[in-house]
Motif scaffolding. Sequence first.
Motif, PDB file in Angstrom:
ATOM      1  N   ARG A 299      74.244  66.192   8.592  1.00 11.40           N
ATOM      2  CA  ARG A 299      74.452  64.779   8.938  1.00 11.40           C
ATOM      3  C   ARG A 299      73.179  64.000   8.646  1.00 11.40           C
ATOM      4  O   ARG A 299      72.253  63.978   9.442  1.00 11.40           O
ATOM      5  CB  ARG A 299      74.825  64.672  10.415  1.00 11.40           C
ATOM      6  CG  ARG A 299      75.294  63.314  10.848  1.00 11.40           C
ATOM      7  CD  ARG A 299      76.770  63.151  10.557  1.00 11.40           C
ATOM      8  NE  ARG A 299      77.237  61.937  11.204  1.00 11.40           N
ATOM      9  CZ  ARG A 299      78.198  61.209  10.712  1.00 11.40           C
ATOM     10  NH1 ARG A 299      78.824  61.567   9.637  1.00 11.40           N
ATOM     11  NH2 ARG A 299      78.575  60.123  11.336  1.00 11.40           N
ATOM     12  N   ALA A 300      73.104  63.370   7.483  1.00  7.21           N
ATOM     13  CA  ALA A 300      71.927  62.600   7.102  1.00  7.21           C
ATOM     14  C   ALA A 300      72.351  61.214   6.660  1.00  7.21           C
ATOM     15  O   ALA A 300      73.432  61.026   6.112  1.00  7.21           O
ATOM     16  CB  ALA A 300      71.162  63.303   5.984  1.00  7.21           C
ATOM     17  N   GLY A 301      71.500  60.257   6.902  1.00 13.50           N
ATOM     18  CA  GLY A 301      71.770  58.885   6.502  1.00 13.50           C
ATOM     19  C   GLY A 301      70.577  58.300   5.777  1.00 13.50           C
ATOM     20  O   GLY A 301      69.442  58.704   6.010  1.00 13.50           O
ATOM     21  N   THR A 302      70.844  57.352   4.910  1.00 18.84           N
ATOM     22  CA  THR A 302      69.779  56.666   4.184  1.00 18.84           C
ATOM     23  C   THR A 302      70.010  55.167   4.267  1.00 18.84           C
ATOM     24  O   THR A 302      71.115  54.688   4.018  1.00 18.84           O
ATOM     25  CB  THR A 302      69.765  57.091   2.699  1.00 18.84           C
ATOM     26  OG1 THR A 302      69.604  58.510   2.635  1.00 18.84           O
ATOM     27  CG2 THR A 302      68.633  56.429   1.949  1.00 18.84           C
ATOM     28  N   MET A 303      68.959  54.442   4.634  1.00 22.78           N
ATOM     29  CA  MET A 303      69.020  52.987   4.706  1.00 22.78           C
ATOM     30  C   MET A 303      68.055  52.430   3.659  1.00 22.78           C
ATOM     31  O   MET A 303      66.895  52.836   3.605  1.00 22.78           O
ATOM     32  CB  MET A 303      68.623  52.490   6.094  1.00 22.78           C
ATOM     33  CG  MET A 303      68.681  50.989   6.227  1.00 22.78           C
ATOM     34  SD  MET A 303      68.522  50.365   7.925  1.00 22.78           S
ATOM     35  CE  MET A 303      67.104  51.212   8.551  1.00 22.78           C
ATOM     36  N   VAL A 304      68.559  51.532   2.833  1.00 21.47           N
ATOM     37  CA  VAL A 304      67.743  50.902   1.806  1.00 21.47           C
ATOM     38  C   VAL A 304      67.927  49.389   1.912  1.00 21.47           C
ATOM     39  O   VAL A 304      69.048  48.888   1.819  1.00 21.47           O
ATOM     40  CB  VAL A 304      68.153  51.372   0.390  1.00 21.47           C
ATOM     41  CG1 VAL A 304      67.317  50.674  -0.669  1.00 21.47           C
ATOM     42  CG2 VAL A 304      68.034  52.884   0.274  1.00 21.47           C
TER      43      VAL A 304
END
Length: 137
Positions: A39-44
């Motif tokens: 469960r990983a997330g990336t915010m850009v």
Amino acid sequence: AASGLKASDIKTEAWGGNLTIGIHSDQNLVVRLAEGNDRAGTMVLNQGTDDQLMQGLFVLGSEVYHIQGTRKLAGSPMPLASTSGYLLAKNGKNIMAVDVVNAGTVWMAANLSGTERDALAAAASALLLFQDLASAR
């Protein structure tokens, strides 16, 4: 997390002195959030030269949340000069608001799952911390 400001300037002489003209400026924020390996997330987020506010995405697994900065302030028709917060939308519907003014406040839609709430709370923390770092410059 990584944050930065990139700028290119033209420096020349004019009117008997030096003149610097900013021709390009981008402010960026990239945050990687992980809970275990699955469960990983990336915010850009990015704010280009012609943009008024930062905007971008938070991707969590197969879910995509759109992020838009705002200068609106509750109870006031006048916008602030700087960012007052961020709105996160899923499928075109706002599901979270992050107020970065003063101590900061976060609102989330009531129908979010616990897992989604946890991930969005982490994203909100990054936005609140980014604002603190930006104001210290």
